[in-house]
Write an enzyme that holds these catalytic residues in place. Structure first.
Site, PDB file in Angstrom:
ATOM      1  N   HIS A  69     -45.214   2.137   9.192  1.00 34.55           N
ATOM      2  CA  HIS A  69     -46.464   2.072   9.969  1.00 34.55           C
ATOM      3  C   HIS A  69     -47.191   3.422   9.977  1.00 34.55           C
ATOM      4  O   HIS A  69     -48.415   3.478  10.060  1.00 34.55           O
ATOM      5  CB  HIS A  69     -46.172   1.689  11.419  1.00 34.55           C
ATOM      6  CG  HIS A  69     -45.985   0.217  11.655  1.00 34.55           C
ATOM      7  ND1 HIS A  69     -47.002  -0.696  11.488  1.00 34.55           N
ATOM      8  CD2 HIS A  69     -44.909  -0.496  12.086  1.00 34.55           C
ATOM      9  CE1 HIS A  69     -46.550  -1.915  11.802  1.00 34.55           C
ATOM     10  NE2 HIS A  69     -45.285  -1.818  12.154  1.00 34.55           N
TER      11      HIS A  69
ATOM     12  N   CYS B  80     -42.914  -8.289  13.222  1.00 34.84           N
ATOM     13  CA  CYS B  80     -43.652  -7.095  13.653  1.00 34.84           C
ATOM     14  C   CYS B  80     -44.554  -7.491  14.818  1.00 34.84           C
ATOM     15  O   CYS B  80     -45.186  -8.554  14.773  1.00 34.84           O
ATOM     16  CB  CYS B  80     -44.501  -6.583  12.493  1.00 34.84           C
ATOM     17  SG  CYS B  80     -45.478  -5.121  12.883  1.00 34.84           S
TER      18      CYS B  80
ATOM     19  N   HIS C 242     -38.922   0.352   8.892  1.00 35.84           N
ATOM     20  CA  HIS C 242     -40.099  -0.480   9.171  1.00 35.84           C
ATOM     21  C   HIS C 242     -41.121   0.310   9.998  1.00 35.84           C
ATOM     22  O   HIS C 242     -42.320   0.330   9.670  1.00 35.84           O
ATOM     23  CB  HIS C 242     -39.642  -1.749   9.909  1.00 35.84           C
ATOM     24  CG  HIS C 242     -40.753  -2.615  10.425  1.00 35.84           C
ATOM     25  ND1 HIS C 242     -40.954  -3.909  10.013  1.00 35.84           N
ATOM     26  CD2 HIS C 242     -41.737  -2.380  11.343  1.00 35.84           C
ATOM     27  CE1 HIS C 242     -42.003  -4.417  10.636  1.00 35.84           C
ATOM     28  NE2 HIS C 242     -42.491  -3.514  11.460  1.00 35.84           N
TER      29      HIS C 242
ATOM     30  N   GLN D  53     -49.735   1.411  16.027  1.00 34.95           N
ATOM     31  CA  GLN D  53     -49.870   0.043  16.553  1.00 34.95           C
ATOM     32  C   GLN D  53     -50.526   0.013  17.927  1.00 34.95           C
ATOM     33  O   GLN D  53     -50.976  -1.045  18.369  1.00 34.95           O
ATOM     34  CB  GLN D  53     -48.493  -0.629  16.645  1.00 34.95           C
ATOM     35  CG  GLN D  53     -47.851  -0.911  15.302  1.00 34.95           C
ATOM     36  CD  GLN D  53     -46.500  -1.549  15.473  1.00 34.95           C
ATOM     37  OE1 GLN D  53     -45.504  -0.874  15.632  1.00 34.95           O
ATOM     38  NE2 GLN D  53     -46.447  -2.866  15.465  1.00 34.95           N
TER      39      GLN D  53
HETATM   40 NI    NI Z   1     -44.087  -3.414  12.819  1.00 35.30          NI
END
Ligand code: NI
Length: 185
Positions: free
Chosen positions: A151, A105, A147, A62
């Site tokens: 990713h 998110c 979660h 991310q």
């Molecule tokens: Ni996320």
């Protein structure tokens, strides 16, 4: 961007968070060889970035780092912080009970959906000290770890919901991005 933490008196870096849809969020991340100084710095910067964005979890992809690193902190605002840093997390066990719960998110801001996941997990990972650790947990922490681990394999929470709802969310995010790009600096 540099942020000076007055209590700790050390400089940390807030990292830009990638917003979906973006091909960088769909790549499988690579295992780290060991948790060294560079990995620890990334973990710390990720935690600062996550806290400043009011998130409870963040995965390295991310912030554009394709490494198998996640950070989570599911403590309440009135509780002591409980930051957890994991490299190369692996699920050893998942429970049979499947729980449906709303997720959000930082890469899909302002969108939420119910996602089904096992209620309890046992996870093995390399800790901040480069030692192999195991954690057995359930509830919000188990959900958050699953979660964030998704990713690392290029999976977003919207990949667990209907394509109709997923496409609606991704279309809205694309529109928001285009609008933001057209705003004069
Ligand atoms: Ni996320």
């Amino acid at each position: 961007m540099l942020f000076y933490d007055q209590e700790q008196a050390y400089a940390v870096t807030l990292l830009p968070i990638i917003v979906a849809p973006d091909p960088r969020l769909k790549i499988t991340a690579i295992a780290v060889e060991r948790v060294d100084g560079a990995v620890r710095t990334l973990m710390d910067d990720m935690l600062e970035t996550m806290h400043s964005a009011n998130g409870i979890g963040l995965a390295a992809p991310q912030v554009g780092e394709h490494k198998r690193i996640i950070v989570v902190d599911v403590s309440d605002k009135d509780e002591e912080p409980n930051p957890i840093r994991m490299a190369n997390p692996e699920l050893l066990l998942v429970s049979d009970d499947i729980i449906n719960h709303e997720e959000g998110c930082l890469s899909l801001p302002e969108h939420y959906a119910e996602v089904e996941r096992p209620g309890a997990i046992t996870v093995r990972y390399l800790g901040y000290d480069n030692e192999i650790r195991e954690m057995k947990t359930d509830g919000v922490l188990a959900r958050c770890i699953q979660h964030e681990m998704d990713h690392l394999d290029g999976v977003l929470f919207v990949d667990h919901i209907s394509s109709l709802k997923r496409n609606m969310i991704l279309r809205k995010l694309t529109k928001t991005k285009k609008l933001a790009a057209n705003v004069p600096a």
